[in-house]
Design a protein around this motif. Structure first.
Motif, short mmCIF file in Angstrom:
data_model
loop_
_atom_site.label_atom_id
_atom_site.label_comp_id
_atom_site.label_asym_id
_atom_site.label_seq_id
_atom_site.Cartn_x
_atom_site.Cartn_y
_atom_site.Cartn_z
N MET A 43 0.83 -1.18 0.00
CA MET A 43 0.00 0.00 0.00
C MET A 43 0.88 1.24 0.00
SD MET A 43 -3.25 -0.12 2.46
CE MET A 43 -3.56 -1.65 3.24
N SER A 44 0.32 2.27 -0.52
CA SER A 44 1.09 3.50 -0.51
C SER A 44 1.01 4.15 0.87
CB SER A 44 0.58 4.46 -1.58
OG SER A 44 -0.72 4.90 -1.23
N LEU A 69 -4.09 7.68 5.89
CA LEU A 69 -5.54 7.91 5.98
C LEU A 69 -6.22 6.83 6.81
CD1 LEU A 69 -6.41 9.10 2.36
CD2 LEU A 69 -6.40 10.45 4.46
N ALA A 70 -5.80 5.58 6.65
CA ALA A 70 -6.38 4.49 7.44
C ALA A 70 -6.06 4.68 8.92
CB ALA A 70 -5.87 3.15 6.94
N MET A 71 -4.84 5.08 9.24
CA MET A 71 -4.44 5.29 10.63
C MET A 71 -5.21 6.46 11.24
SD MET A 71 -2.70 4.25 13.14
CE MET A 71 -1.47 3.15 12.47
N VAL A 115 -7.76 6.21 14.49
CA VAL A 115 -7.58 7.04 15.68
C VAL A 115 -8.82 7.89 15.92
CG1 VAL A 115 -6.23 8.95 16.65
CG2 VAL A 115 -5.08 7.04 15.54
N ALA A 116 -9.41 8.42 14.86
CA ALA A 116 -10.63 9.22 15.02
C ALA A 116 -11.78 8.37 15.55
CB ALA A 116 -11.01 9.85 13.68
N THR A 117 -11.89 7.13 15.10
CA THR A 117 -12.94 6.23 15.57
C THR A 117 -12.74 5.90 17.05
OG1 THR A 117 -13.12 5.27 13.36
CG2 THR A 117 -14.07 4.02 15.18
N LEU A 118 -11.51 5.63 17.44
CA LEU A 118 -11.23 5.33 18.84
C LEU A 118 -11.52 6.53 19.75
CD1 LEU A 118 -7.95 3.22 18.84
CD2 LEU A 118 -10.27 2.47 19.34
N SER A 119 -11.15 7.71 19.31
CA SER A 119 -11.37 8.88 20.15
C SER A 119 -12.86 9.23 20.25
CB SER A 119 -10.59 10.07 19.63
OG SER A 119 -11.07 10.46 18.36
N ALA A 120 -13.62 8.97 19.20
CA ALA A 120 -15.05 9.27 19.24
C ALA A 120 -15.80 8.29 20.12
CB ALA A 120 -15.62 9.23 17.82
#
Length: 47
Positions: free
Chosen positions: A1-2, A8-10, A14-19
């Motif tokens: 993967m590039s 973007l995946a990371m 992180v955004a999902t975990l923080s929400a």
């Protein structure tokens, strides 16, 4: 993967975990209201 797709995946992970992880229960405080007027106090017959 590039590297940009990995970044973007990371960021999405992180955004999902923080929400989802930052939710706390709300604390409810019930306060009895004070009376608007005070009741008269008996002070004697003609005072």
């Amino acid at each position: 993967m590039s590297k940009s797709i990995q970044l973007l995946a990371m960021l999405g992970f992180v955004a999902t975990l923080s929400a989802c992880g930052g939710q706390q229960e709300e604390e409810f405080v019930v306060v009895d209201p004070e009376p608007i007027t005070t009741e008269p106090v008996y002070t004697g017959k003609y005072k």
